[in-house]
Design a protein around this motif. Structure first.
Motif, PDB file in Angstrom:
ATOM      1  N   SER A  74       4.329  -0.850   0.237  1.00  0.00           N
ATOM      2  CA  SER A  74       4.129   0.487   0.822  1.00  0.00           C
ATOM      3  C   SER A  74       2.663   0.721   1.156  1.00  0.00           C
ATOM      4  CB  SER A  74       4.619   1.557  -0.151  1.00  0.00           C
ATOM      5  OG  SER A  74       5.997   1.414  -0.412  1.00  0.00           O
ATOM      6  N   SER A  75       1.773   0.265   0.285  1.00  0.00           N
ATOM      7  CA  SER A  75       0.334   0.444   0.509  1.00  0.00           C
ATOM      8  C   SER A  75      -0.120  -0.311   1.745  1.00  0.00           C
ATOM      9  CB  SER A  75      -0.455  -0.040  -0.718  1.00  0.00           C
ATOM     10  OG  SER A  75      -0.120   0.705  -1.868  1.00  0.00           O
TER      11      SER A  75
ATOM     12  N   MET B 136      -1.764   4.562  -6.569  1.00  0.00           N
ATOM     13  CA  MET B 136      -0.389   4.153  -6.286  1.00  0.00           C
ATOM     14  C   MET B 136      -0.023   2.905  -7.089  1.00  0.00           C
ATOM     15  SD  MET B 136      -0.118   4.754  -2.146  1.00  0.00           S
ATOM     16  CE  MET B 136       1.496   3.947  -2.065  1.00  0.00           C
TER      17      MET B 136
ATOM     18  N   GLN C 270       5.196  -0.993  -4.490  1.00  0.00           N
ATOM     19  CA  GLN C 270       3.960  -0.231  -4.285  1.00  0.00           C
ATOM     20  C   GLN C 270       2.983  -1.001  -3.399  1.00  0.00           C
ATOM     21  OE1 GLN C 270       5.459  -0.533  -7.254  1.00  0.00           O
ATOM     22  NE2 GLN C 270       5.986   1.588  -7.722  1.00  0.00           N
TER      23      GLN C 270
ATOM     24  N   GLY D 210       2.655   2.140 -10.424  1.00  0.00           N
ATOM     25  CA  GLY D 210       3.625   1.062 -10.560  1.00  0.00           C
ATOM     26  C   GLY D 210       3.435   0.266 -11.827  1.00  0.00           C
TER      27      GLY D 210
ATOM     28  N   ILE E  59       5.500  -4.701  -9.192  1.00  0.00           N
ATOM     29  CA  ILE E  59       4.889  -3.604  -8.422  1.00  0.00           C
ATOM     30  C   ILE E  59       4.914  -3.926  -6.931  1.00  0.00           C
ATOM     31  CG2 ILE E  59       3.390  -2.911 -10.333  1.00  0.00           C
ATOM     32  CD1 ILE E  59       1.048  -4.214  -8.739  1.00  0.00           C
TER      33      ILE E  59
END
Length: 297
Positions: free
Chosen positions: A219-220, A178, A216, A182, A213
């Motif tokens: 979200s992670s 992921m 990303q 990014g 990023i």
């Protein structure tokens, strides 16, 4: 032919209906059923349910195991987020910004644990931690550190920390990919301009890579938190079953014990509602803490 607004709305409703029906069956119905059963004393079989009102929730506040399970869950959340994000980000940067010929091979290697079943991961690490034949204790003995060898999953102090490594090992690959996605979308011209200005790799990482990023990364982190609070019971149930002496019980594994061992589905449903509340509050707080202005490039 020009369609009216009503026709377009009917078409959209027709397209979305199957998805909504599936969501209602597999998400909304279990959610509201769990809330409903949390107000009853029920063994889980038959229709012999006794309405007890808020007694199951009052029991939550008086149950000495509940605070332990909450602490254990957030212990796993903290170390999983910390270690997975550090390691995944490190390798994502290395594999995208350094010219490594075997980069594609390493992507597969890191992602491989993600395609393995949680059951397989748990059994594999049970062998690794085996006090007699496991790699950990065997390696310590080979290094002359036999005094450090111990029954890792049977030790009240080390059982919970021992669950962190399997979870981290199994999760690095997905989040690495992921983050790599990014980084790959950042124009190389930005890094070239930074090189001309004399920025070091470290400065480029903090002032270019991380801000660009951030979506990303955010979200992670949220995904790790949600999956840990709602899914860590699987690895716990496989490797320790909450032992020794409740030292590894998380909210989910304690719910499982109450429902399928003690056959107290009403109390288990109340624990499930508690997990939902903690998950919602944690995610909302993270959304506020990790909120940053979106950078356009």
């Amino acid at each position: 032919m020009v369609q009216s607004k009503a026709q377009r709305m009917k078409f959209l409703a027709f397209c979305l209906l199957p998805t909504f029906v599936m969501f209602a069956i597999f998400s909304l119905f279990p959610l509201f059923s769990g809330m409903y059963y949390s107000f009853f004393k029920w063994s889980g079989s038959g229709g012999n349910k006794t309405f007890v009102g808020l007694k199951n929730y009052i029991r939550l506040f008086n149950d000495p195991v509940i605070p332990q399970t909450i602490y254990h869950d957030y212990f796993l959340v903290f170390f999983k987020v910390l270690l997975i994000m550090l390691i995944a980000t490190f390798f994502a940067v290395v594999l995208t910004q350094f010219r490594i010929k075997e980069a594609a091979f390493y992507r597969v290697i890191f992602f491989f644990p993600n395609i393995m079943s949680v059951v397989v991961v748990g059994i594999l690490w049970m062998f690794i931690y085996n006090p007699n034949m496991g790699i950990v204790n065997s390696g310590l003995r080979q290094l002359g550190l036999e005094s450090m060898a111990k029954p890792w999953l049977g030790d009240m102090t080390w059982a919970l920390p021992s669950l962190v490594l399997p979870a981290v090992w199994a999760g690095i690959g997905l989040f690495m990919l992921m983050i790599m996605g990014g980084i790959s979308n950042i124009p190389t011209s930005i890094y070239e301009a930074a090189d001309v200005d004399g920025a070091t790799r470290w400065e480029q990482f903090w002032k270019i890579t991380v801000p660009l990023i951030w979506a990303q990364l955010k979200s992670s982190i949220i995904y790790i938190v949600i999956t840990t609070l709602n899914g860590s019971f699987v690895i716990v149930q496989i490797m320790t079953e909450g032992g020794p002496s409740n030292s590894t019980h998380v909210m989910g594994s304690y719910l499982y014990q109450q429902a399928f061992v003690n056959y107290n589905f009403g109390y288990a449903a109340a624990i499930g509602v508690m997990i939902l509340v903690f998950s919602l509050i944690t995610v909302l707080l993270l959304q506020l803490l990790l909120k940053r202005e979106k950078i356009q490039y």
